[in-house]
Design an enzyme around this catalytic site. Structure first.
Site, PDB file in Angstrom:
ATOM      1  N   ASP A  77      -2.395  47.704  10.842  1.00  0.00           N
ATOM      2  CA  ASP A  77      -1.371  48.018  11.834  1.00  0.00           C
ATOM      3  C   ASP A  77      -1.438  47.016  12.986  1.00  0.00           C
ATOM      4  O   ASP A  77      -1.822  47.352  14.089  1.00  0.00           O
ATOM      5  CB  ASP A  77      -1.534  49.448  12.346  1.00  0.00           C
ATOM      6  CG  ASP A  77      -0.323  49.915  13.154  1.00  0.00           C
ATOM      7  OD1 ASP A  77       0.664  49.156  13.242  1.00  0.00           O
ATOM      8  OD2 ASP A  77      -0.372  51.036  13.695  1.00  0.00           O
ATOM      9  N   HIS A  85       3.373  48.549  13.387  1.00  0.00           N
ATOM     10  CA  HIS A  85       4.499  49.479  13.268  1.00  0.00           C
ATOM     11  C   HIS A  85       5.506  49.247  14.388  1.00  0.00           C
ATOM     12  O   HIS A  85       6.625  49.744  14.318  1.00  0.00           O
ATOM     13  CB  HIS A  85       4.030  50.936  13.186  1.00  0.00           C
ATOM     14  CG  HIS A  85       3.512  51.532  14.451  1.00  0.00           C
ATOM     15  ND1 HIS A  85       2.174  51.575  14.758  1.00  0.00           N
ATOM     16  CD2 HIS A  85       4.146  52.125  15.487  1.00  0.00           C
ATOM     17  CE1 HIS A  85       2.012  52.173  15.930  1.00  0.00           C
ATOM     18  NE2 HIS A  85       3.199  52.512  16.393  1.00  0.00           N
ATOM     19  N   SER A  88       1.488  52.626  21.769  1.00  0.00           N
ATOM     20  CA  SER A  88       1.195  51.875  20.545  1.00  0.00           C
ATOM     21  C   SER A  88       1.083  50.385  20.807  1.00  0.00           C
ATOM     22  O   SER A  88       1.907  49.801  21.517  1.00  0.00           O
ATOM     23  CB  SER A  88       2.289  52.099  19.504  1.00  0.00           C
ATOM     24  OG  SER A  88       2.221  53.396  18.991  1.00  0.00           O
TER      25      SER A  88
END
Length: 174
Positions: free
Chosen positions: A65, A35, A147
């Site tokens: 992801d 992402h 992230s």
């Protein structure tokens, strides 16, 4: 640049590097969250965007992801994870997480945090049709910008930070 350190998207946005990896042909890549890599093809190691990390080589999101950024300078690919106390951890292999395992997560917003694996093969719906499955669930906190960061136990790479609920002041699930 090492795992857990900040990477910056051309046009704005910050994520964390997970692990530096090498292909069978010897090419080096930065592994991070998909992402993150879906939002930009060019990535930098500094917020002023003067130090090029490299260009996106692939993205898998949603479903998975993860994303790969091909290093523009192979010598910049550090095989360690930054522990946010001035030291680094050598990563010597990859493994599979198990429930109850003590793990650490390194990311560029909140630094190093520890916890345990609470579940495997988790599925998360991030909204807007973005569903990711096959995830490791932990009680380690995370916040935006973490992230892509490294999840590891000792010198073993386990996974990348995808997302979570809560924060590092009150706790949460990642």
């Amino acid at each position: 640049i090492a795992g857990g350190e900040a990477i910056y998207a051309a046009g704005g946005g910050r994520c964390s590097l997970g692990f530096n990896v090498r292909s069978s042909s010897g090419a080096t890549y930065a592994l991070t969250a998909g992402h993150c890599t879906e939002i930009a093809s060019t990535w930098y190691t500094n917020s002023g965007q003067t130090s090029l990390l490299g260009t996106r080589a692939g993205t898998s999101f949603p479903g998975n992801d993860y994303g790969l950024i091909r290093h523009s300078n192979a010598s910049a690919a550090d095989g360690r994870v930054y522990l946010y106390n001035g030291s680094y951890r050598d990563i010597t292999g990859a493994g599979n997480a198990y429930v109850g395992q003590t793990v650490q997560r390194s990311g560029s917003t909140t630094g190093l945090h520890s916890g345990r694996v609470t579940g495997l093969n988790a599925t998360v719906n991030y909204g807007g049709g973005d569903i990711v499955s096959g995830l490791i669930q932990t009680n380690v906190c995370a916040e935006p910008g973490d992230s892509g960061g490294a999840l590891f136990a000792g010198s073993t790479a386990l996974g990348l930070t995808s997302g979570g609920s809560g924060n590092c002041r009150t706790g949460g699930t990642t």
